[in-house]
Design a protein around this motif. Sequence first.
Motif, mmCIF file in Angstrom:
data_model
loop_
_atom_site.group_PDB
_atom_site.id
_atom_site.type_symbol
_atom_site.label_atom_id
_atom_site.label_comp_id
_atom_site.label_asym_id
_atom_site.label_seq_id
_atom_site.Cartn_x
_atom_site.Cartn_y
_atom_site.Cartn_z
ATOM 1 N N ALA A 33 0.825 -1.213 0.000
ATOM 2 C CA ALA A 33 0.000 0.000 0.000
ATOM 3 C C ALA A 33 0.859 1.264 0.000
ATOM 4 O O ALA A 33 2.092 1.209 0.057
ATOM 5 N N LYS A 34 0.220 2.363 -0.059
ATOM 6 C CA LYS A 34 0.892 3.662 0.002
ATOM 7 C C LYS A 34 1.223 3.977 1.459
ATOM 8 O O LYS A 34 0.590 3.462 2.381
ATOM 9 N N ASP A 35 2.220 4.833 1.653
ATOM 10 C CA ASP A 35 2.621 5.211 3.011
ATOM 11 C C ASP A 35 1.426 5.693 3.824
ATOM 12 O O ASP A 35 1.259 5.312 4.979
ATOM 13 N N ILE A 36 0.600 6.532 3.205
ATOM 14 C CA ILE A 36 -0.536 7.110 3.931
ATOM 15 C C ILE A 36 -1.548 6.039 4.313
ATOM 16 O O ILE A 36 -2.103 6.064 5.407
ATOM 17 N N ALA A 37 -1.763 5.064 3.448
ATOM 18 C CA ALA A 37 -2.720 3.989 3.752
ATOM 19 C C ALA A 37 -2.233 3.148 4.931
ATOM 20 O O ALA A 37 -3.009 2.832 5.838
ATOM 21 N N ARG A 38 -0.946 2.791 4.912
ATOM 22 C CA ARG A 38 -0.390 2.029 6.035
ATOM 23 C C ARG A 38 -0.455 2.850 7.315
ATOM 24 O O ARG A 38 -0.802 2.341 8.380
ATOM 25 N N ALA A 39 -0.119 4.125 7.207
ATOM 26 C CA ALA A 39 -0.120 4.992 8.386
ATOM 27 C C ALA A 39 -1.515 5.095 9.002
ATOM 28 O O ALA A 39 -1.662 5.049 10.234
ATOM 29 N N VAL A 40 -2.538 5.213 8.165
ATOM 30 C CA VAL A 40 -3.912 5.303 8.664
ATOM 31 C C VAL A 40 -4.310 4.011 9.374
ATOM 32 O O VAL A 40 -4.889 4.038 10.464
ATOM 33 N N LEU A 41 -3.990 2.876 8.767
ATOM 34 C CA LEU A 41 -4.318 1.589 9.390
ATOM 35 C C LEU A 41 -3.602 1.419 10.724
ATOM 36 O O LEU A 41 -4.191 0.997 11.719
ATOM 37 N N ILE A 42 -2.323 1.741 10.734
ATOM 38 C CA ILE A 42 -1.532 1.582 11.955
ATOM 39 C C ILE A 42 -2.014 2.542 13.041
ATOM 40 O O ILE A 42 -2.162 2.155 14.206
ATOM 41 N N GLU A 43 -2.298 3.780 12.656
ATOM 42 C CA GLU A 43 -2.783 4.762 13.629
ATOM 43 C C GLU A 43 -4.092 4.293 14.260
ATOM 44 O O GLU A 43 -4.277 4.378 15.479
ATOM 45 N N ARG A 44 -4.975 3.774 13.440
ATOM 46 C CA ARG A 44 -6.258 3.285 13.972
ATOM 47 C C ARG A 44 -6.055 2.069 14.866
ATOM 48 O O ARG A 44 -6.676 1.955 15.927
ATOM 49 N N LEU A 45 -5.189 1.163 14.473
ATOM 50 C CA LEU A 45 -4.898 -0.017 15.285
ATOM 51 C C LEU A 45 -4.364 0.393 16.655
ATOM 52 O O LEU A 45 -4.811 -0.108 17.691
ATOM 53 N N LYS B 290 -4.713 3.291 18.140
ATOM 54 C CA LYS B 290 -5.714 4.067 18.868
ATOM 55 C C LYS B 290 -6.757 3.154 19.515
ATOM 56 O O LYS B 290 -7.175 3.390 20.646
ATOM 57 N N GLU B 291 -7.146 2.102 18.800
ATOM 58 C CA GLU B 291 -8.210 1.225 19.296
ATOM 59 C C GLU B 291 -7.702 0.080 20.168
ATOM 60 O O GLU B 291 -8.492 -0.576 20.842
ATOM 61 N N HIS B 292 -6.399 -0.166 20.141
ATOM 62 C CA HIS B 292 -5.830 -1.280 20.908
ATOM 63 C C HIS B 292 -4.564 -0.806 21.624
ATOM 64 O O HIS B 292 -3.479 -0.812 21.048
ATOM 65 N N ALA B 293 -4.709 -0.467 22.885
ATOM 66 C CA ALA B 293 -3.600 0.094 23.670
ATOM 67 C C ALA B 293 -2.440 -0.875 23.847
ATOM 68 O O ALA B 293 -1.329 -0.460 24.178
ATOM 69 N N TRP C 265 -0.893 -2.518 21.563
ATOM 70 C CA TRP C 265 -0.064 -2.609 20.353
ATOM 71 C C TRP C 265 0.933 -1.457 20.292
ATOM 72 O O TRP C 265 0.635 -0.344 20.710
ATOM 73 N N ARG C 266 2.114 -1.728 19.745
ATOM 74 C CA ARG C 266 3.150 -0.730 19.489
ATOM 75 C C ARG C 266 3.613 -0.893 18.044
ATOM 76 O O ARG C 266 3.512 -1.974 17.463
ATOM 77 N N HIS C 267 4.173 0.162 17.474
ATOM 78 C CA HIS C 267 4.576 0.164 16.063
ATOM 79 C C HIS C 267 6.068 0.418 15.912
ATOM 80 O O HIS C 267 6.631 1.282 16.587
ATOM 81 N N ILE C 268 6.691 -0.336 15.012
ATOM 82 C CA ILE C 268 8.084 -0.105 14.621
ATOM 83 C C ILE C 268 8.123 -0.063 13.100
ATOM 84 O O ILE C 268 7.747 -1.036 12.439
ATOM 85 N N ALA C 269 8.554 1.070 12.548
ATOM 86 C CA ALA C 269 8.665 1.218 11.087
ATOM 87 C C ALA C 269 10.075 0.827 10.660
ATOM 88 O O ALA C 269 11.053 1.457 11.073
ATOM 89 N N ILE D 93 7.458 -7.191 23.719
ATOM 90 C CA ILE D 93 6.606 -8.358 23.968
ATOM 91 C C ILE D 93 6.777 -8.818 25.409
ATOM 92 O O ILE D 93 5.806 -9.181 26.077
ATOM 93 N N GLY D 94 7.993 -8.756 25.886
ATOM 94 C CA GLY D 94 8.267 -9.103 27.280
ATOM 95 C C GLY D 94 7.545 -8.199 28.274
ATOM 96 O O GLY D 94 7.300 -8.576 29.419
ATOM 97 N N GLN D 95 7.186 -6.997 27.824
ATOM 98 C CA GLN D 95 6.445 -6.047 28.655
ATOM 99 C C GLN D 95 4.933 -6.180 28.455
ATOM 100 O O GLN D 95 4.155 -5.392 28.992
ATOM 101 N N GLY D 96 4.526 -7.154 27.622
ATOM 102 C CA GLY D 96 3.099 -7.412 27.442
ATOM 103 C C GLY D 96 2.462 -6.784 26.213
ATOM 104 O O GLY D 96 1.238 -6.798 26.082
ATOM 105 N N PHE D 97 3.258 -6.249 25.310
ATOM 106 C CA PHE D 97 2.709 -5.605 24.122
ATOM 107 C C PHE D 97 2.733 -6.540 22.911
ATOM 108 O O PHE D 97 3.487 -7.507 22.874
#
Length: 134
Positions: free
Chosen positions: A8-20, A22-25, A27-31, A65-69
């Motif tokens: 996908a495009k950068d913006i599409a991935r960013a929107v999906l990740i941002e929503r994920l 926001k809705e699931h505390a 989760w963490r993201h690494i680009a 993951i060791g911290q529960g994420f």
Amino acid sequence: MILLLSGAKDIARAVLIERLLKEHAEWRHIALEDLECLPFFEALSVDEKAKLSASLALSCAQELIGQGFHIVLSRIDAGPVLSALREEMGSTLLVTVHIGSPEQGADFDHNIDTINRSASDVFQQLEKIIAKAA
């Protein structure tokens, strides 16, 4: 769980990740692209950058993951790092998702075809993939 999101495009991935996130505390993201821009990767070839950034991302992910994420890794084209990620994963669950045409996502566990789908539809499919893998 580690979720690899590619395509996908950068913006599409960013929107999906941002929503994920926001809705699931939990989760963490690494680009991966951000890691590849670090100064100590400058002298490396493209393939070496990809493999070493994947290894670094997994080290960071294991700590979180060791911290529960749960972790979502992202890269526009993760194809070149798939084998390196799978090799280093050990017993940690890796779920790979390609967003885009099915032809480009052949090496991934899942493909979300974005033709004629809204961002909301794509996110719902991603959530189903996560729920099934959990």
